[in-house]
Design a protein around this motif. Structure first.
Motif, PDB file in Angstrom:
ATOM      1  N   GLN A   1      -9.749  97.226 -61.668  1.00  0.00           N
ATOM      2  CA  GLN A   1     -10.382  98.021 -62.711  1.00  0.00           C
ATOM      3  C   GLN A   1      -9.518  97.996 -63.969  1.00  0.00           C
ATOM      4  OE1 GLN A   1     -10.774 101.865 -61.024  1.00  0.00           O
ATOM      5  NE2 GLN A   1     -12.385 101.275 -59.626  1.00  0.00           N
ATOM      6  N   ASN A   2     -10.138  98.266 -65.093  1.00  0.00           N
ATOM      7  CA  ASN A   2      -9.422  98.338 -66.367  1.00  0.00           C
ATOM      8  C   ASN A   2      -8.986  99.787 -66.576  1.00  0.00           C
ATOM      9  OD1 ASN A   2     -10.084  95.609 -66.918  1.00  0.00           O
ATOM     10  ND2 ASN A   2     -12.131  96.275 -67.442  1.00  0.00           N
ATOM     11  N   VAL A   3      -7.844 100.157 -66.038  1.00  0.00           N
ATOM     12  CA  VAL A   3      -7.398 101.546 -66.059  1.00  0.00           C
ATOM     13  C   VAL A   3      -6.107 101.679 -66.854  1.00  0.00           C
ATOM     14  CG1 VAL A   3      -6.658 103.500 -64.635  1.00  0.00           C
ATOM     15  CG2 VAL A   3      -8.452 101.995 -63.807  1.00  0.00           C
ATOM     16  N   VAL A   4      -6.098 102.612 -67.782  1.00  0.00           N
ATOM     17  CA  VAL A   4      -4.904 102.962 -68.552  1.00  0.00           C
ATOM     18  C   VAL A   4      -4.868 104.478 -68.654  1.00  0.00           C
ATOM     19  CG1 VAL A   4      -3.678 102.736 -70.732  1.00  0.00           C
ATOM     20  CG2 VAL A   4      -5.123 100.875 -69.952  1.00  0.00           C
ATOM     21  N   LYS A   5      -3.894 105.109 -68.015  1.00  0.00           N
ATOM     22  CA  LYS A   5      -3.770 106.561 -68.089  1.00  0.00           C
ATOM     23  C   LYS A   5      -2.810 106.925 -69.218  1.00  0.00           C
ATOM     24  CE  LYS A   5      -5.236 109.273 -65.491  1.00  0.00           C
ATOM     25  NZ  LYS A   5      -6.411 110.096 -65.689  1.00  0.00           N
ATOM     26  N   CYS A   6      -3.199 107.919 -70.027  1.00  0.00           N
ATOM     27  CA  CYS A   6      -2.317 108.379 -71.086  1.00  0.00           C
ATOM     28  C   CYS A   6      -2.568 109.858 -71.368  1.00  0.00           C
ATOM     29  CB  CYS A   6      -2.464 107.530 -72.347  1.00  0.00           C
ATOM     30  SG  CYS A   6      -4.115 107.447 -73.017  1.00  0.00           S
ATOM     31  N   LYS A   7      -1.696 110.452 -72.171  1.00  0.00           N
ATOM     32  CA  LYS A   7      -1.755 111.884 -72.448  1.00  0.00           C
ATOM     33  C   LYS A   7      -3.005 112.277 -73.240  1.00  0.00           C
ATOM     34  CE  LYS A   7       3.195 112.539 -72.263  1.00  0.00           C
ATOM     35  NZ  LYS A   7       4.409 112.843 -73.005  1.00  0.00           N
ATOM     36  N   LYS A   8      -3.567 111.344 -73.987  1.00  0.00           N
ATOM     37  CA  LYS A   8      -4.772 111.650 -74.764  1.00  0.00           C
ATOM     38  C   LYS A   8      -5.907 112.099 -73.858  1.00  0.00           C
ATOM     39  CE  LYS A   8      -4.931 109.108 -79.016  1.00  0.00           C
ATOM     40  NZ  LYS A   8      -5.632 108.032 -79.717  1.00  0.00           N
ATOM     41  N   GLN A   9      -6.026 111.485 -72.683  1.00  0.00           N
ATOM     42  CA  GLN A   9      -7.097 111.846 -71.759  1.00  0.00           C
ATOM     43  C   GLN A   9      -6.901 113.262 -71.235  1.00  0.00           C
ATOM     44  OE1 GLN A   9      -6.058 108.599 -69.450  1.00  0.00           O
ATOM     45  NE2 GLN A   9      -7.059 107.159 -70.810  1.00  0.00           N
ATOM     46  N   GLU A  10      -5.640 113.628 -70.965  1.00  0.00           N
ATOM     47  CA  GLU A  10      -5.361 114.981 -70.489  1.00  0.00           C
ATOM     48  C   GLU A  10      -5.741 116.023 -71.529  1.00  0.00           C
ATOM     49  OE1 GLU A  10      -1.240 114.999 -69.421  1.00  0.00           O
ATOM     50  OE2 GLU A  10      -1.513 113.434 -67.906  1.00  0.00           O
ATOM     51  N   SER A  11      -5.526 115.720 -72.799  1.00  0.00           N
ATOM     52  CA  SER A  11      -5.869 116.676 -73.856  1.00  0.00           C
ATOM     53  C   SER A  11      -7.378 116.801 -74.048  1.00  0.00           C
ATOM     54  CB  SER A  11      -5.199 116.283 -75.172  1.00  0.00           C
ATOM     55  OG  SER A  11      -5.720 115.059 -75.638  1.00  0.00           O
ATOM     56  N   LEU A  12      -8.138 115.767 -73.681  1.00  0.00           N
ATOM     57  CA  LEU A  12      -9.597 115.812 -73.831  1.00  0.00           C
ATOM     58  C   LEU A  12     -10.303 116.514 -72.686  1.00  0.00           C
ATOM     59  CD1 LEU A  12     -10.347 112.215 -75.148  1.00  0.00           C
ATOM     60  CD2 LEU A  12     -10.424 114.338 -76.436  1.00  0.00           C
ATOM     61  N   VAL A  13      -9.613 116.784 -71.580  1.00  0.00           N
ATOM     62  CA  VAL A  13     -10.245 117.431 -70.426  1.00  0.00           C
ATOM     63  C   VAL A  13     -10.806 118.792 -70.810  1.00  0.00           C
ATOM     64  CG1 VAL A  13      -9.778 118.425 -68.144  1.00  0.00           C
ATOM     65  CG2 VAL A  13      -8.921 116.166 -68.719  1.00  0.00           C
ATOM     66  N   ALA A  14     -10.145 119.505 -71.714  1.00  0.00           N
ATOM     67  CA  ALA A  14     -10.633 120.814 -72.152  1.00  0.00           C
ATOM     68  C   ALA A  14     -11.978 120.706 -72.871  1.00  0.00           C
ATOM     69  CB  ALA A  14      -9.607 121.478 -73.063  1.00  0.00           C
ATOM     70  N   ASN A  15     -12.231 119.584 -73.521  1.00  0.00           N
ATOM     71  CA  ASN A  15     -13.483 119.374 -74.256  1.00  0.00           C
ATOM     72  C   ASN A  15     -14.495 118.559 -73.460  1.00  0.00           C
ATOM     73  OD1 ASN A  15     -12.293 120.661 -76.441  1.00  0.00           O
ATOM     74  ND2 ASN A  15     -11.525 118.748 -77.286  1.00  0.00           N
ATOM     75  N   LYS A  16     -14.349 118.511 -72.146  1.00  0.00           N
ATOM     76  CA  LYS A  16     -15.184 117.635 -71.327  1.00  0.00           C
ATOM     77  C   LYS A  16     -16.674 117.953 -71.468  1.00  0.00           C
ATOM     78  CE  LYS A  16     -15.752 115.658 -66.789  1.00  0.00           C
ATOM     79  NZ  LYS A  16     -15.276 115.545 -65.432  1.00  0.00           N
ATOM     80  N   THR A  17     -17.046 119.227 -71.511  1.00  0.00           N
ATOM     81  CA  THR A  17     -18.477 119.567 -71.610  1.00  0.00           C
ATOM     82  C   THR A  17     -19.058 119.104 -72.938  1.00  0.00           C
ATOM     83  OG1 THR A  17     -17.889 121.779 -72.391  1.00  0.00           O
ATOM     84  CG2 THR A  17     -18.351 121.539 -70.044  1.00  0.00           C
ATOM     85  N   LYS A  18     -18.304 119.265 -74.014  1.00  0.00           N
ATOM     86  CA  LYS A  18     -18.766 118.813 -75.328  1.00  0.00           C
ATOM     87  C   LYS A  18     -18.905 117.284 -75.351  1.00  0.00           C
ATOM     88  CE  LYS A  18     -17.396 118.833 -80.168  1.00  0.00           C
ATOM     89  NZ  LYS A  18     -16.320 119.133 -81.105  1.00  0.00           N
ATOM     90  N   LEU A  19     -17.910 116.591 -74.792  1.00  0.00           N
ATOM     91  CA  LEU A  19     -17.957 115.129 -74.739  1.00  0.00           C
ATOM     92  C   LEU A  19     -19.091 114.630 -73.851  1.00  0.00           C
ATOM     93  CD1 LEU A  19     -14.134 114.366 -74.463  1.00  0.00           C
ATOM     94  CD2 LEU A  19     -15.591 114.031 -76.461  1.00  0.00           C
ATOM     95  N   THR A  20     -19.352 115.350 -72.761  1.00  0.00           N
ATOM     96  CA  THR A  20     -20.439 114.972 -71.857  1.00  0.00           C
ATOM     97  C   THR A  20     -21.779 115.047 -72.565  1.00  0.00           C
ATOM     98  OG1 THR A  20     -19.167 115.744 -69.958  1.00  0.00           O
ATOM     99  CG2 THR A  20     -21.530 115.482 -69.641  1.00  0.00           C
TER     100      THR A  20
END
Length: 136
Positions: free
Chosen positions: A21-40
């Motif tokens: 898989q094309n996977v890259v984990k970074c801190k930006k993703q952790e900061s976006l978890v709070a906005n998950k409903t808006k992003l969804t």
């Protein structure tokens, strides 16, 4: 012994699946978890979940891609296409003046606001070849 072989085979299979898989984990993703409903609501549940898990897939929205990953714009000649290098969080760490910039993990091409192609990133080195000569 048989169980040990099965466990070993399962581990190897799991590693290969993750590497495929094309996977890259970074801190930006952790900061976006709070906005998950808006992003969804904006990008759809599948794309949002994949991006927050660090997965880059063809068809991913460019806007979400730029929000979730450490990217750098790359000059690209194709009409209507943009290209980006994708980095891990190592790109954010301070470096000594002569140290080499971390190599990109992926090279991603975007067209019409969607990810079109994903390639492995090219290794950086201090030495570049220009007109047949090595340049430092």
């Amino acid at each position: 012994m048989r169980r040990l072989l099965l466990v070993f085979a399962a581990i190897i299979f799991g590693i290969n699946v993750i590497a495929a898989q094309n996977v890259v984990k970074c801190k930006k993703q952790e900061s976006l978890v709070a906005n998950k409903t808006k992003l969804t609501k904006q990008f759809g549940e599948k794309q949002t979940t994949e991006a927050l898990n660090g997965e880059i897939n063809e068809g991913l929205s460019e806007k979400l891609f730029l929000m979730a990953f450490n990217t750098e714009t790359v000059p690209y000649d194709a009409d209507g296409c943009k290209a980006y290098n994708v980095y891990t969080d190592d790109i954010l760490k301070p470096r000594k003046p002569n140290s080499v910039k971390p190599s990109p993990v992926y090279f991603v091409i975007v067209s019409q606001g969607k990810v079109v192609k994903i390639k492995p990133g090219e290794k950086n080195s201090r030495y570049k070849i220009k007109n047949g000569t090595v340049v430092y």
